[in-house]
Design an enzyme around this catalytic site. Sequence first.
Site, PDB file in Angstrom:
ATOM      1  N   HIS A  63       0.838  -1.201   0.000  1.00 16.01           N
ATOM      2  CA  HIS A  63       0.000   0.000   0.000  1.00 16.01           C
ATOM      3  C   HIS A  63       0.873   1.252   0.000  1.00 16.01           C
ATOM      4  O   HIS A  63       2.103   1.165   0.063  1.00 16.01           O
ATOM      5  CB  HIS A  63      -0.969   0.004   1.185  1.00 16.01           C
ATOM      6  CG  HIS A  63      -0.334   0.050   2.536  1.00 16.01           C
ATOM      7  ND1 HIS A  63       0.409  -0.985   3.066  1.00 16.01           N
ATOM      8  CD2 HIS A  63      -0.371   1.010   3.509  1.00 16.01           C
ATOM      9  CE1 HIS A  63       0.814  -0.672   4.282  1.00 16.01           C
ATOM     10  NE2 HIS A  63       0.359   0.537   4.575  1.00 16.01           N
ATOM     11  N   HIS A  65       1.331   3.851   2.042  1.00 11.81           N
ATOM     12  CA  HIS A  65       1.918   4.527   3.205  1.00 11.81           C
ATOM     13  C   HIS A  65       3.445   4.466   3.134  1.00 11.81           C
ATOM     14  O   HIS A  65       4.040   3.460   2.733  1.00 11.81           O
ATOM     15  CB  HIS A  65       1.399   3.908   4.501  1.00 11.81           C
ATOM     16  CG  HIS A  65      -0.002   4.327   4.816  1.00 11.81           C
ATOM     17  ND1 HIS A  65      -0.848   3.609   5.618  1.00 11.81           N
ATOM     18  CD2 HIS A  65      -0.716   5.431   4.413  1.00 11.81           C
ATOM     19  CE1 HIS A  65      -2.014   4.225   5.715  1.00 11.81           C
ATOM     20  NE2 HIS A  65      -1.953   5.335   4.989  1.00 11.81           N
ATOM     21  N   ASP A  67       5.970   4.149   5.093  1.00 12.64           N
ATOM     22  CA  ASP A  67       6.833   3.147   5.730  1.00 12.64           C
ATOM     23  C   ASP A  67       6.839   1.835   4.963  1.00 12.64           C
ATOM     24  O   ASP A  67       7.554   0.900   5.328  1.00 12.64           O
ATOM     25  CB  ASP A  67       6.418   2.921   7.186  1.00 12.64           C
ATOM     26  CG  ASP A  67       4.970   2.503   7.365  1.00 12.64           C
ATOM     27  OD1 ASP A  67       4.124   2.921   6.557  1.00 12.64           O
ATOM     28  OD2 ASP A  67       4.676   1.763   8.326  1.00 12.64           O
ATOM     29  N   HIS A  68       6.083   1.769   3.866  1.00 15.35           N
ATOM     30  CA  HIS A  68       6.052   0.578   3.022  1.00 15.35           C
ATOM     31  C   HIS A  68       6.563   0.837   1.602  1.00 15.35           C
ATOM     32  O   HIS A  68       6.756  -0.120   0.861  1.00 15.35           O
ATOM     33  CB  HIS A  68       4.635   0.011   2.956  1.00 15.35           C
ATOM     34  CG  HIS A  68       4.142  -0.509   4.267  1.00 15.35           C
ATOM     35  ND1 HIS A  68       4.122  -1.845   4.585  1.00 15.35           N
ATOM     36  CD2 HIS A  68       3.680   0.144   5.363  1.00 15.35           C
ATOM     37  CE1 HIS A  68       3.663  -2.007   5.811  1.00 15.35           C
ATOM     38  NE2 HIS A  68       3.382  -0.803   6.305  1.00 15.35           N
ATOM     39  N   HIS A 143      -7.752  -1.404   5.574  1.00 12.35           N
ATOM     40  CA  HIS A 143      -6.828  -0.400   6.090  1.00 12.35           C
ATOM     41  C   HIS A 143      -7.333   0.977   5.660  1.00 12.35           C
ATOM     42  O   HIS A 143      -8.347   1.099   4.968  1.00 12.35           O
ATOM     43  CB  HIS A 143      -5.420  -0.680   5.572  1.00 12.35           C
ATOM     44  CG  HIS A 143      -4.348   0.062   6.310  1.00 12.35           C
ATOM     45  ND1 HIS A 143      -4.291   0.140   7.682  1.00 12.35           N
ATOM     46  CD2 HIS A 143      -3.281   0.778   5.846  1.00 12.35           C
ATOM     47  CE1 HIS A 143      -3.246   0.859   8.036  1.00 12.35           C
ATOM     48  NE2 HIS A 143      -2.622   1.264   6.948  1.00 12.35           N
ATOM     49  N   ASP A 213      -0.728  -3.863   5.977  1.00  8.80           N
ATOM     50  CA  ASP A 213      -1.451  -3.409   7.168  1.00  8.80           C
ATOM     51  C   ASP A 213      -2.916  -3.817   7.054  1.00  8.80           C
ATOM     52  O   ASP A 213      -3.528  -3.694   5.995  1.00  8.80           O
ATOM     53  CB  ASP A 213      -1.327  -1.894   7.313  1.00  8.80           C
ATOM     54  CG  ASP A 213       0.110  -1.465   7.613  1.00  8.80           C
ATOM     55  OD1 ASP A 213       0.969  -2.353   7.760  1.00  8.80           O
ATOM     56  OD2 ASP A 213       0.361  -0.254   7.684  1.00  8.80           O
ATOM     57  N   HIS A 272       5.981  -5.663  11.993  1.00  3.60           N
ATOM     58  CA  HIS A 272       5.360  -4.335  11.973  1.00  3.60           C
ATOM     59  C   HIS A 272       4.935  -3.915  13.384  1.00  3.60           C
ATOM     60  O   HIS A 272       3.811  -3.495  13.624  1.00  3.60           O
ATOM     61  CB  HIS A 272       4.151  -4.358  11.026  1.00  3.60           C
ATOM     62  CG  HIS A 272       3.668  -2.997  10.601  1.00  3.60           C
ATOM     63  ND1 HIS A 272       2.688  -2.317  11.273  1.00  3.60           N
ATOM     64  CD2 HIS A 272       4.005  -2.207   9.557  1.00  3.60           C
ATOM     65  CE1 HIS A 272       2.440  -1.167  10.678  1.00  3.60           C
ATOM     66  NE2 HIS A 272       3.231  -1.072   9.626  1.00  3.60           N
TER      67      HIS A 272
END
Length: 328
Positions: A63, A65, A67-68, A143, A213, A272
């Site tokens: 996805h 975000h 941090d990914h 999410h 997530d 995570h």
Amino acid sequence: MLTLTFLGTSSGVPTKSRNVSGLALQTSLSKKWLLIDAGEATQHRLQHTGLSPHDMAVVCITHAHGDHCYGLPGLLASASMGKRTEPLTLIAPQNVLDWFGATLQLTDLHLSYEVILRDSNSVLEQPVELMDGVWVQAYALVHRVECYAYAFTVQHSSRKLNTTALQQVGLPAGRDWKALQYGQDIEFNGQILHSHDFVQNHTTQVKAVIAGDNAQPNVLAQACQNADVLVHEATYLQAVLDKVGPGPMHSSAKLVAEFAQSVDLPNLVLTHFSPRHHGEAGQAEILQEVKDYYGGTVFLADDFKRYRLSETGVLQEVNELTGQKKER
């Protein structure tokens, strides 16, 4: 048969001990490997693993975000500066593909190789073969933004020669045995020996589900059918999730453990983790919460930890320096 190397296991932000999300998958079929998620500094983490960006065949982003995915452009740019020429497949939600395209344009990034773009939706309906013996299928998660899990199936077929039967007909070991094993019929003592009479086809298969997530683990019930391992976020303890509330749309260790138990999943790897759970005490609490609700094999991932899934579905941690399996 399948090796998982964790490059980042922190939720949201990196800490001194953990980077943000990244996971490398290797199979026993090829030196080519796959990357799932690429948080900031993933390329730096890779430099400690022996994995080369030149052998990276596929990147799957769960996805949008940061941090990914914030580490993706830098990783691919460095591969280009290293003179990579082989095409690479990028599977991601459309908004990630759009962002990646804009980054190429606005930063004047010209890659030395082709990046084949695939919307995650294109692998939702049925498995797609990424390379010989490796299939992927996406599953939608719950999410704050469009998010996916990726189920990887690795299949290996081998041809085993029935040496006992060959000895019974008197055929001596040698070139004719090899010919039969590779599908060729041969003549011996005035008769034709057919390959299919002396060769047994043996197929092994493993399946790993790697989730992004997700606030509702039970949406992965179909994905986890016949799965050998699930890698899933456990951002919080249940007590912390209750205080935080539903807004972040993440899972607790309890939620994932209850789901894994309900579908008889044999192996579970949690990752995570919120920085509040990074310490030894926090990890012990996470592990205990999982074991309260799940009876299978469970591991708490950490950066640079590596796990190997055998063709019989046994998951073990592998010692990084020696390659030996660690006893639990």
